[in-house]
Design an enzyme around this catalytic site. Sequence first.
Site, PDB file in Angstrom:
ATOM      1  N   CYS A 134      19.458  42.058 109.649  1.00  0.00           N
ATOM      2  CA  CYS A 134      20.164  41.084 110.482  1.00  0.00           C
ATOM      3  C   CYS A 134      20.260  39.712 109.818  1.00  0.00           C
ATOM      4  O   CYS A 134      19.603  38.753 110.232  1.00  0.00           O
ATOM      5  CB  CYS A 134      19.483  40.990 111.836  1.00  0.00           C
ATOM      6  SG  CYS A 134      19.456  42.585 112.650  1.00  0.00           S
ATOM      7  N   GLU A 135      21.000  39.653 108.750  1.00  0.00           N
ATOM      8  CA  GLU A 135      21.282  38.428 108.008  1.00  0.00           C
ATOM      9  C   GLU A 135      22.656  38.620 107.392  1.00  0.00           C
ATOM     10  O   GLU A 135      22.893  39.634 106.731  1.00  0.00           O
ATOM     11  CB  GLU A 135      20.302  38.265 106.830  1.00  0.00           C
ATOM     12  CG  GLU A 135      18.886  37.886 107.172  1.00  0.00           C
ATOM     13  CD  GLU A 135      18.733  36.426 107.547  1.00  0.00           C
ATOM     14  OE1 GLU A 135      19.541  35.596 107.058  1.00  0.00           O
ATOM     15  OE2 GLU A 135      17.813  36.128 108.316  1.00  0.00           O
ATOM     16  N   TYR A 152      18.437  35.494  94.594  1.00  0.00           N
ATOM     17  CA  TYR A 152      18.877  34.972  93.291  1.00  0.00           C
ATOM     18  C   TYR A 152      20.365  35.184  93.038  1.00  0.00           C
ATOM     19  O   TYR A 152      20.806  35.047  91.902  1.00  0.00           O
ATOM     20  CB  TYR A 152      18.169  35.718  92.149  1.00  0.00           C
ATOM     21  CG  TYR A 152      16.674  35.707  92.115  1.00  0.00           C
ATOM     22  CD1 TYR A 152      15.948  34.516  92.155  1.00  0.00           C
ATOM     23  CD2 TYR A 152      15.966  36.894  91.978  1.00  0.00           C
ATOM     24  CE1 TYR A 152      14.572  34.522  92.072  1.00  0.00           C
ATOM     25  CE2 TYR A 152      14.586  36.911  91.890  1.00  0.00           C
ATOM     26  CZ  TYR A 152      13.894  35.716  91.940  1.00  0.00           C
ATOM     27  OH  TYR A 152      12.540  35.736  91.831  1.00  0.00           O
ATOM     28  N   PRO A 177       5.797  41.726  78.809  1.00  0.00           N
ATOM     29  CA  PRO A 177       7.036  42.046  79.509  1.00  0.00           C
ATOM     30  C   PRO A 177       6.795  42.727  80.848  1.00  0.00           C
ATOM     31  O   PRO A 177       5.853  43.518  80.986  1.00  0.00           O
ATOM     32  CB  PRO A 177       7.737  43.013  78.542  1.00  0.00           C
ATOM     33  CG  PRO A 177       6.642  43.625  77.743  1.00  0.00           C
ATOM     34  CD  PRO A 177       5.527  42.629  77.686  1.00  0.00           C
ATOM     35  N   GLY A 178       7.609  42.410  81.821  1.00  0.00           N
ATOM     36  CA  GLY A 178       7.541  43.067  83.126  1.00  0.00           C
ATOM     37  C   GLY A 178       8.869  43.736  83.413  1.00  0.00           C
ATOM     38  O   GLY A 178       9.031  44.947  83.321  1.00  0.00           O
TER      39      GLY A 178
HETATM   40  C1  LIG Z   1       6.385  37.082  85.505  1.00  0.00           C
HETATM   41  C2  LIG Z   1       5.630  36.897  84.257  1.00  0.00           C
HETATM   42  C3  LIG Z   1       5.826  37.740  83.174  1.00  0.00           C
HETATM   43  C4  LIG Z   1       6.866  38.834  83.185  1.00  0.00           C
HETATM   44  O1  LIG Z   1       8.165  38.338  83.212  1.00  0.00           O
HETATM   45  P1  LIG Z   1       9.393  39.356  83.073  1.00  0.00           P
HETATM   46  O2  LIG Z   1      10.593  38.499  83.153  1.00  0.00           O
HETATM   47  O3  LIG Z   1       9.294  40.303  84.219  1.00  0.00           O
HETATM   48  O4  LIG Z   1       9.255  40.045  81.762  1.00  0.00           O
HETATM   49  C5  LIG Z   1       5.053  37.563  82.048  1.00  0.00           C
HETATM   50  N1  LIG Z   1       4.129  36.583  81.986  1.00  0.00           N
HETATM   51  C6  LIG Z   1       3.915  35.733  83.008  1.00  0.00           C
HETATM   52  C7  LIG Z   1       2.895  34.682  82.868  1.00  0.00           C
HETATM   53  C8  LIG Z   1       4.651  35.859  84.179  1.00  0.00           C
HETATM   54  O5  LIG Z   1       4.441  35.004  85.178  1.00  0.00           O
END
Ligand SMILES: *Cc1c(COP(=O)(O)O)cnc(C)c1O
Length: 437
Positions: free
Chosen positions: A358-359, A331, A288-289
């Site tokens: 400036c957009e 997005y 997770p990110g």
């Molecule tokens: C971007 C990415 C993530 C994380 O995705 P999130 O939506 O931020 O959780 C995990 N694995 C891979 C391979 C990614 O490219």
Amino acid sequence: MSINQSIKPITTEEKENLTIGGCDLAELAQKYGTPLYVIDEATLRGICREYKAAFKDYDNIRMMYASKALCTSAIIRILDEEGFGFDTVSAGEIYTVYKSGVNMSKVLFNGNNKTAREIELALDYKIGRFSVDNFYEAEILNGIAEKKGLQAEILLRVTPGIECHTHDYIQTGQIDSKFGFDLSQLDEIIELITSRYKNLTLKGVHAHIGSQIFEPKSYYDEVEILVKEIARIKQKYGIDLKEMNIGGGLGVKYTDSDTPPSIKTLADAVTEAMHKYAAEIPVIYIEPGRSIISTAGVTLYTAGSSKQVPGGRKYIAVDGGMADNPRPSMYQAEYTAEVVNKLNYTKTERITIAGRYCESGDILINEIDLPEIEPGDIICVYNTGAYNYSMASNYNRVEKPAMVLVNNSHSDIIVYRETLDNLISFDNIPDRLKKYD
Ligand SMILES: *Cc1c(COP(=O)(O)O)cnc(C)c1O
């Protein structure tokens, strides 16, 4: 409630002003200037612990933080302390993680066009896994590893063909994605690895089906597909793949209309699919990110000019915008905000928060109900921890904001604000253009 189901950091309190981590946000704005990224340590550590608790039945779960969401040295230190490994996608991320003191065996290198230089760096730093994305990469990775007399331990990135309902640009697992091997190409790459690529050791498969995912069923489907592939490969080649990386992608709550599932629900979907197919895969990675860092972060802005379009909308411009948060213009992402110093005021105005760039498309929030805003008011935009600073630019030659970490009524700088000299520090004037007095 899971932390990813909250719009605000868990320590958010309404005192005289809005506070996070026990810090008055108006005071932070005063002390550090705006725009300012603020990260709440308790929220960040809290969600790490939720992930660990949700997957506690798996002895060999490997939690990997997808560093591209927000990669700074202090953030990496916290994730390292919480026992996470790291998914990285560039020399810059690998270097940051390495310099932050992480054991590099816990790091995976992912990406659809890793350069030879990046592969060399990763091998030199003894990175734990490469997620091999395509035929070309397998060829050059094997060649470089061979030259160095090293063995690269790899996962194969595959495209499981799942359409999850998210924005087109952040879908990655559908059939015609630019990432990974199509399932129909797996046999060919496995045969190449077993016959020719002696410096690659195949450990498992890797997929990542998208981002800002709200449907637990997507993970169930993904695990089902990966588990079946692993079984098929075992049957056809006698190769026992012991590792499965299911990627990241769990959604967060930017606005009231977002309904992300809890982390427990995600874990249950994975477990259910594993049980259904009686899959015995010793190592599962999850990466997770966004869901790790998004909710912990807010951005503070100072309100400046305003414009009432006759018979149209009312704009309030802030001192940041698309360069510190490109997501709305990229997005059509939506956010929620509050006026830090006007908590008890009634929300009498419907305003559009515009950036200073400036957009025309530089709009942070379209039509939100807020109290009447005057120049100097501090606006807090929630859920900006992920993909804000990491996607930030110097568009219009504006310095990138500072970032502070708050905890227990204390604040620390974790990224310094850029200076005007920083902005010109990479410039060079050829001799013939120099101005001599
Ligand atoms: C971007 C990415 C993530 C994380 O995705 P999130 O939506 O931020 O959780 C995990 N694995 C891979 C391979 C990614 O490219």
